[in-house]
Scaffold this active site. Sequence first.
Site, PDB file in Angstrom:
ATOM      1  N   GLY A  13       0.771  -1.247   0.000  1.00 36.84           N
ATOM      2  CA  GLY A  13       0.000   0.000   0.000  1.00 36.84           C
ATOM      3  C   GLY A  13       0.799   1.292   0.000  1.00 36.84           C
ATOM      4  O   GLY A  13       1.755   1.473  -0.762  1.00 36.84           O
ATOM      5  N   ASP A  48       7.611  -6.073  14.286  1.00 36.09           N
ATOM      6  CA  ASP A  48       6.223  -5.870  14.717  1.00 36.09           C
ATOM      7  C   ASP A  48       6.242  -4.583  15.532  1.00 36.09           C
ATOM      8  O   ASP A  48       6.864  -4.544  16.603  1.00 36.09           O
ATOM      9  CB  ASP A  48       5.734  -7.059  15.552  1.00 36.09           C
ATOM     10  CG  ASP A  48       4.245  -6.943  15.880  1.00 36.09           C
ATOM     11  OD1 ASP A  48       3.763  -5.803  16.035  1.00 36.09           O
ATOM     12  OD2 ASP A  48       3.578  -7.986  15.985  1.00 36.09           O
ATOM     13  N   TYR A 140     -10.514   2.951  15.298  1.00 35.24           N
ATOM     14  CA  TYR A 140      -9.546   3.438  14.298  1.00 35.24           C
ATOM     15  C   TYR A 140      -9.528   4.972  14.306  1.00 35.24           C
ATOM     16  O   TYR A 140      -8.458   5.589  14.323  1.00 35.24           O
ATOM     17  CB  TYR A 140      -9.917   2.906  12.920  1.00 35.24           C
ATOM     18  CG  TYR A 140      -9.014   3.386  11.805  1.00 35.24           C
ATOM     19  CD1 TYR A 140      -7.784   2.776  11.574  1.00 35.24           C
ATOM     20  CD2 TYR A 140      -9.385   4.444  10.972  1.00 35.24           C
ATOM     21  CE1 TYR A 140      -6.951   3.204  10.547  1.00 35.24           C
ATOM     22  CE2 TYR A 140      -8.554   4.879   9.952  1.00 35.24           C
ATOM     23  CZ  TYR A 140      -7.347   4.261   9.740  1.00 35.24           C
ATOM     24  OH  TYR A 140      -6.522   4.699   8.730  1.00 35.24           O
ATOM     25  N   ILE A 173      -7.528   6.234   0.028  1.00 33.53           N
ATOM     26  CA  ILE A 173      -6.429   5.870  -0.869  1.00 33.53           C
ATOM     27  C   ILE A 173      -6.621   4.401  -1.239  1.00 33.53           C
ATOM     28  O   ILE A 173      -6.821   3.558  -0.344  1.00 33.53           O
ATOM     29  CB  ILE A 173      -5.058   6.063  -0.167  1.00 33.53           C
ATOM     30  CG1 ILE A 173      -4.942   7.472   0.461  1.00 33.53           C
ATOM     31  CG2 ILE A 173      -3.925   5.782  -1.148  1.00 33.53           C
ATOM     32  CD1 ILE A 173      -4.925   8.629  -0.503  1.00 33.53           C
ATOM     33  N   THR A 175      -5.949   1.053  -1.506  1.00 35.79           N
ATOM     34  CA  THR A 175      -5.018   0.015  -1.039  1.00 35.79           C
ATOM     35  C   THR A 175      -5.864  -1.131  -0.472  1.00 35.79           C
ATOM     36  O   THR A 175      -7.099  -1.052  -0.436  1.00 35.79           O
ATOM     37  CB  THR A 175      -4.112   0.535   0.096  1.00 35.79           C
ATOM     38  OG1 THR A 175      -4.937   0.771   1.249  1.00 35.79           O
ATOM     39  CG2 THR A 175      -3.382   1.816  -0.274  1.00 35.79           C
ATOM     40  N   MET A 177      -6.308  -1.761   2.536  1.00 36.96           N
ATOM     41  CA  MET A 177      -7.084  -1.260   3.676  1.00 36.96           C
ATOM     42  C   MET A 177      -8.405  -0.643   3.207  1.00 36.96           C
ATOM     43  O   MET A 177      -9.467  -0.870   3.794  1.00 36.96           O
ATOM     44  CB  MET A 177      -6.259  -0.233   4.456  1.00 36.96           C
ATOM     45  CG  MET A 177      -6.884   0.202   5.743  1.00 36.96           C
ATOM     46  SD  MET A 177      -5.857   1.342   6.677  1.00 36.96           S
ATOM     47  CE  MET A 177      -4.747   0.223   7.482  1.00 36.96           C
TER      48      MET A 177
HETATM   49  P1  NDP Z   1      -2.146  -1.676   4.042  1.00 40.78           P
HETATM   50  O1  NDP Z   1      -3.045  -2.603   4.784  1.00 40.78           O
HETATM   51  O2  NDP Z   1      -2.004  -1.810   2.569  1.00 40.78           O
HETATM   52  O3  NDP Z   1      -0.670  -1.731   4.671  1.00 40.78           O
HETATM   53  C1  NDP Z   1      -0.497  -1.699   6.065  1.00 40.78           C
HETATM   54  C2  NDP Z   1       0.985  -1.846   6.353  1.00 40.78           C
HETATM   55  O4  NDP Z   1       1.138  -1.822   7.784  1.00 40.78           O
HETATM   56  C3  NDP Z   1       1.563  -3.153   5.842  1.00 40.78           C
HETATM   57  O5  NDP Z   1       2.828  -2.936   5.276  1.00 40.78           O
HETATM   58  C4  NDP Z   1       1.679  -3.989   7.106  1.00 40.78           C
HETATM   59  O6  NDP Z   1       2.805  -4.853   7.019  1.00 40.78           O
HETATM   60  C5  NDP Z   1       1.940  -2.927   8.170  1.00 40.78           C
HETATM   61  N1  NDP Z   1       1.609  -3.422   9.496  1.00 40.78           N
HETATM   62  C6  NDP Z   1       0.396  -3.789   9.973  1.00 40.78           C
HETATM   63  N2  NDP Z   1       0.519  -4.240  11.233  1.00 40.78           N
HETATM   64  C7  NDP Z   1       1.843  -4.159  11.550  1.00 40.78           C
HETATM   65  C8  NDP Z   1       2.605  -4.474  12.696  1.00 40.78           C
HETATM   66  N3  NDP Z   1       2.045  -4.990  13.815  1.00 40.78           N
HETATM   67  N4  NDP Z   1       3.948  -4.271  12.667  1.00 40.78           N
HETATM   68  C9  NDP Z   1       4.538  -3.767  11.560  1.00 40.78           C
HETATM   69  N5  NDP Z   1       3.878  -3.429  10.448  1.00 40.78           N
HETATM   70  C10 NDP Z   1       2.532  -3.633  10.438  1.00 40.78           C
HETATM   71  O7  NDP Z   1      -2.644  -0.229   4.450  1.00 40.78           O
HETATM   72  P2  NDP Z   1      -2.439   1.212   3.787  1.00 40.78           P
HETATM   73  O8  NDP Z   1      -1.247   1.252   2.940  1.00 40.78           O
HETATM   74  O9  NDP Z   1      -3.735   1.621   3.227  1.00 40.78           O
HETATM   75  O10 NDP Z   1      -2.213   2.069   5.121  1.00 40.78           O
HETATM   76  C11 NDP Z   1      -0.960   2.629   5.475  1.00 40.78           C
HETATM   77  C12 NDP Z   1      -1.205   3.725   6.505  1.00 40.78           C
HETATM   78  O11 NDP Z   1      -2.044   4.730   5.940  1.00 40.78           O
HETATM   79  C13 NDP Z   1      -1.918   3.237   7.766  1.00 40.78           C
HETATM   80  O12 NDP Z   1      -1.384   3.890   8.896  1.00 40.78           O
HETATM   81  C14 NDP Z   1      -3.341   3.671   7.527  1.00 40.78           C
HETATM   82  O13 NDP Z   1      -4.054   3.838   8.727  1.00 40.78           O
HETATM   83  C15 NDP Z   1      -3.127   4.984   6.786  1.00 40.78           C
HETATM   84  N6  NDP Z   1      -4.289   5.422   6.014  1.00 40.78           N
HETATM   85  C16 NDP Z   1      -4.737   4.698   4.931  1.00 40.78           C
HETATM   86  C17 NDP Z   1      -5.828   5.164   4.219  1.00 40.78           C
HETATM   87  C18 NDP Z   1      -6.369   4.464   3.027  1.00 40.78           C
HETATM   88  O14 NDP Z   1      -7.403   4.894   2.484  1.00 40.78           O
HETATM   89  N7  NDP Z   1      -5.753   3.416   2.533  1.00 40.78           N
HETATM   90  C19 NDP Z   1      -6.508   6.422   4.577  1.00 40.78           C
HETATM   91  C20 NDP Z   1      -5.940   7.093   5.715  1.00 40.78           C
HETATM   92  C21 NDP Z   1      -4.867   6.604   6.391  1.00 40.78           C
HETATM   93  P3  NDP Z   1       2.855  -6.374   7.542  1.00 40.78           P
HETATM   94  O15 NDP Z   1       1.464  -6.910   7.469  1.00 40.78           O
HETATM   95  O16 NDP Z   1       3.826  -6.994   6.608  1.00 40.78           O
HETATM   96  O17 NDP Z   1       3.382  -6.272   8.937  1.00 40.78           O
END
Ligand code: NDP
Length: 248
Positions: A13, A48, A140, A173, A175, A177
């Site tokens: 993402g 983590d 959230y 965005i 992704t 999520m």
């Molecule tokens: P994704 O679900 O695509 O990616 C989430 C990322 O967070 C992954 O790389 C995952 O890696 C990592 N992650 C989750 N849990 C853990 C953990 N315990 N330790 C380390 N890494 C972790 O989400 P997005 O790219 O959409 O979101 C990225 C950020 O943007 C987040 O903070 C989200 O809240 C924020 N956001 C997103 C929006 C959207 O519309 N997409 C809107 C507003 C904010 P892995 O699983 O490999 O650990």
Amino acid sequence: MTASVVITGASSGIGKAIAERLVADGALVTAGSRSPVELAGATWVATDVRSPTDCEALVTTAIETHGRVDVLINNAGVQVERTIDQTTDDEFDLVMDVNVRGVFNCCRAVIPHMRTHGSGSIINIGSVAGNVADHGLAVYNASKGAVHALTRSIATDHGRDGIRCNAVSPGWILTDMADAAFAAAEDPEAARAEATQAHPVGRMGRPSDVANLVAWLASDQADFVSGSLFTVDGGLTAQNPIGSASHG
Ligand code: NDP
């Protein structure tokens, strides 16, 4: 000078797009997540963010590999699609531990190092959900409000150490999520079409839209910018929610 950047959650993402952009710009990237980051030019450290030890190891690896850390990007995040009365204790802990404690853990690990060097930029990925309530995302929303508050505290407490701290607040965005949030709707395709329509710019966001702003915040161009929240949402939350097409 080539910047040494630590980023969390770059395995997918938005984080992946940020890491790709910064590597393309010449940064030395150290990426922490649970699943691997396969990006030429980036070093992956199994992390983590809920674990203080893992976050310290992530920062230490970056210092040992590149000599310093100039930029920390707290991007890792999780979302649980629930109202308060539907949320279990475990779900509350998961969201708060990843989204808030994760930011705390990484900032606590890096700030002493940045202070010693007299400079650093911390960029937290918050959300428009920290400012306005996304439906059915109670915990959230609260977690992102906390990220915004931590951002202001870090900027206030550590500005005189040469550390800047800002947050980027993305809207919708596209992704995994965002897909999960649409999947939770009664009619996912209708929800997606409605969400697109709601954006004044006529589309939802791309991960690269966030990466563009993060790249600027990480650079010296943003030297006087600290303690601020930057919305990247295609105009979504600028609107008055009452009335739309009827007004010219
Ligand atoms: P994704 O679900 O695509 O990616 C989430 C990322 O967070 C992954 O790389 C995952 O890696 C990592 N992650 C989750 N849990 C853990 C953990 N315990 N330790 C380390 N890494 C972790 O989400 P997005 O790219 O959409 O979101 C990225 C950020 O943007 C987040 O903070 C989200 O809240 C924020 N956001 C997103 C929006 C959207 O519309 N997409 C809107 C507003 C904010 P892995 O699983 O490999 O650990």
